[in-house]
Every structure is written in structure tokens, then in C-alpha cells.
Design an enzyme around this catalytic site. Sequence first.
Site, mmCIF file in Angstrom:
data_model
loop_
_atom_site.group_PDB
_atom_site.id
_atom_site.type_symbol
_atom_site.label_atom_id
_atom_site.label_comp_id
_atom_site.label_asym_id
_atom_site.label_seq_id
_atom_site.Cartn_x
_atom_site.Cartn_y
_atom_site.Cartn_z
ATOM 1 N N GLY A 227 -0.906 8.153 16.358
ATOM 2 C CA GLY A 227 0.401 7.686 17.217
ATOM 3 C C GLY A 227 0.085 5.905 17.209
ATOM 4 O O GLY A 227 -0.255 5.508 16.277
ATOM 5 N N GLU A 228 0.342 5.621 18.336
ATOM 6 C CA GLU A 228 -0.050 4.230 18.649
ATOM 7 C C GLU A 228 -1.031 4.026 19.604
ATOM 8 O O GLU A 228 -0.655 4.448 20.888
ATOM 9 C CB GLU A 228 1.427 3.530 19.190
ATOM 10 C CG GLU A 228 1.287 2.130 19.579
ATOM 11 C CD GLU A 228 0.410 1.216 18.742
ATOM 12 O OE1 GLU A 228 -0.589 0.610 19.303
ATOM 13 O OE2 GLU A 228 0.735 1.089 17.500
ATOM 14 N N SER A 229 -2.048 3.449 19.314
ATOM 15 C CA SER A 229 -3.376 3.582 20.097
ATOM 16 C C SER A 229 -3.160 2.803 21.459
ATOM 17 O O SER A 229 -3.382 3.182 22.689
ATOM 18 C CB SER A 229 -4.431 3.128 19.353
ATOM 19 O OG SER A 229 -4.403 1.802 19.006
ATOM 20 N N ARG B 254 -8.589 -1.827 12.928
ATOM 21 C CA ARG B 254 -7.037 -1.283 12.861
ATOM 22 C C ARG B 254 -6.349 -1.577 11.609
ATOM 23 O O ARG B 254 -6.709 -2.669 11.286
ATOM 24 C CB ARG B 254 -6.354 -1.645 14.281
ATOM 25 C CG ARG B 254 -6.754 -1.005 15.640
ATOM 26 C CD ARG B 254 -6.106 -1.689 16.527
ATOM 27 N NE ARG B 254 -4.524 -1.699 16.546
ATOM 28 C CZ ARG B 254 -3.497 -1.709 17.195
ATOM 29 N NH1 ARG B 254 -3.987 -1.511 18.520
ATOM 30 N NH2 ARG B 254 -2.353 -1.666 16.843
ATOM 31 N N ILE C 193 -2.137 6.553 7.002
ATOM 32 C CA ILE C 193 -1.003 5.934 7.545
ATOM 33 C C ILE C 193 -1.356 4.840 8.545
ATOM 34 O O ILE C 193 -1.486 5.123 9.823
ATOM 35 C CB ILE C 193 0.058 6.890 8.372
ATOM 36 C CG1 ILE C 193 0.274 8.279 7.386
ATOM 37 C CG2 ILE C 193 1.358 6.244 8.678
ATOM 38 C CD1 ILE C 193 1.147 9.440 7.929
ATOM 39 N N ARG C 194 -1.122 3.610 8.286
ATOM 40 C CA ARG C 194 -1.583 2.438 9.125
ATOM 41 C C ARG C 194 -3.141 2.781 9.727
ATOM 42 O O ARG C 194 -3.283 2.660 10.684
ATOM 43 C CB ARG C 194 -0.748 2.201 9.927
ATOM 44 C CG ARG C 194 0.588 1.767 9.616
ATOM 45 C CD ARG C 194 1.477 1.492 10.686
ATOM 46 N NE ARG C 194 1.027 0.583 11.831
ATOM 47 C CZ ARG C 194 1.319 0.696 13.097
ATOM 48 N NH1 ARG C 194 2.229 1.737 13.736
ATOM 49 N NH2 ARG C 194 0.744 -0.310 13.905
ATOM 50 N N GLU D 138 -4.293 17.057 9.244
ATOM 51 C CA GLU D 138 -3.294 17.900 9.846
ATOM 52 C C GLU D 138 -1.852 17.742 9.080
ATOM 53 O O GLU D 138 -1.137 18.743 9.152
ATOM 54 C CB GLU D 138 -2.826 17.547 11.255
ATOM 55 C CG GLU D 138 -2.136 16.444 11.783
ATOM 56 C CD GLU D 138 -3.091 15.061 11.691
ATOM 57 O OE1 GLU D 138 -2.196 14.156 11.951
ATOM 58 O OE2 GLU D 138 -4.209 14.936 11.226
ATOM 59 N N HIS E 217 -5.390 11.817 8.248
ATOM 60 C CA HIS E 217 -4.406 12.710 8.899
ATOM 61 C C HIS E 217 -4.901 14.111 8.202
ATOM 62 O O HIS E 217 -3.906 14.461 7.296
ATOM 63 C CB HIS E 217 -3.147 12.617 9.002
ATOM 64 C CG HIS E 217 -2.784 11.293 10.085
ATOM 65 N ND1 HIS E 217 -2.646 11.553 11.326
ATOM 66 C CD2 HIS E 217 -2.674 10.071 9.558
ATOM 67 C CE1 HIS E 217 -2.077 10.466 11.724
ATOM 68 N NE2 HIS E 217 -2.393 9.386 10.969
ATOM 69 N N CYS F 219 -7.213 9.021 13.185
ATOM 70 C CA CYS F 219 -6.414 7.751 13.085
ATOM 71 C C CYS F 219 -6.502 7.177 14.289
ATOM 72 O O CYS F 219 -7.297 6.535 14.846
ATOM 73 C CB CYS F 219 -4.782 7.882 12.581
ATOM 74 S SG CYS F 219 -4.156 6.317 11.944
#
Length: 198
Positions: A45-47, A105, A137-138, A175, A173, A77
Site C-alpha cells: 500500500g502507501e507506507s 523506498r 510494484i514500486r 500474495e 508481493h 512491500c
Amino acid sequence: MIGVLALQGDFEAHRKMLDGLGVPTVEVRTATDLAQVDALILPGGESTTIIKLLNRIGLDKAIQERFQAGMPVYGTCAGMILLAQSIEGRPEQPTLGLLNATVTRNAFGRQIDSFEADIPFRQGDGQPDKTVRGIFIRAPYLSEIGAGVEVLGRFQDKIVAVRQRSLLATAFHPELTGDATVHAYFVHMVAASEEKRG
């Protein structure tokens, strides 16, 4: 019972993966939710957003206390970023500070640079090493690790999977793939947990 932090990010994918392993899960949004689980997954997500939400509701302190008591925690992530003690180039960004490491990051580029790769994954404990599919992903990676941190996987010589006692972290990821290897490894960690609960 494994909890999946459900404040932001793709927490449902983790629940589906664990469901496939026959492991019950619950979404964690409050300290009361956390008290009901034996382990916790911090999803991608967005940390920055996630840590602000954790701080606002006091869940950051509750997670830190449970981890210190031995609760297993797995971060993917953004979850890896949340766990690290420090973020390279962002000393002002708060984290949970549980993983004895420095994280970088967006280390592999922006969203458009997302990719998949095979990652050698060292299971240890007499289990054979495996190759797992990682979706980046990023994604971050760990630029420095300290005492007690065991490297489980690398990509292009960058550290992307580690374990520290009852803590597991991956930059990728698992998952989002059909491969349950990493989640099964975490379930094994949970089964062996020696958390002291009041």
C-alpha cells in the site's frame, strides 16, 4: 488466527492466500482486533498513509508491544518499509522500527516499472530452498541490515527477503501469485511462536 492489517492496501489478497492454506484470518483495524490474533500481516500500500493511520488510532504502539512479546509479523512491500528502523533519505518518516535494517523506498522504479522475477528463497530449519515468484510494484529493498537479520532472498544482489526472530519481510508481493511458499513459511513461524500473552 492470523490478522491482516486492513487500513489501506491489498489486504484481501493475503486473506485469500491464507484461506487456500486452510488458515483462518481476520481483518485488523483496531487494537481490539489485534488482541484477538496470533500473528499479523502488514500488506502493501502507501507506507506514509498507513503509518499515519496506525499512529492516529494507537495501533502502532499495540503492534510494537505485541511484537516485543513475540508475536510473529510479516510485512510485504510497504509492510517492509513500515517495519524497518530507518528509511534511506527520509529520516523524518516514522516507522514501527521493529526490523534492524535500513530500507530504500521505490528502489526499482515507479509503478510503470513494475516487474516479476524468480527469487531464490532460503527456508532454513531443514527445509529445502525454493524459488518463488516475486511481483515487484514500486518495491523497496534493504540497503543495510544489522545484527539478528537473516537474508532469505536477493534479487540482483539486493536484499528483498529477510527474517529477524518472529519477523518476516519481503520487498515483493507473493500474495499476488499462485505460489503459497512464503505464506506457508510464515504460517510455520506462527505455529512455532513463543509469544507470551497476558
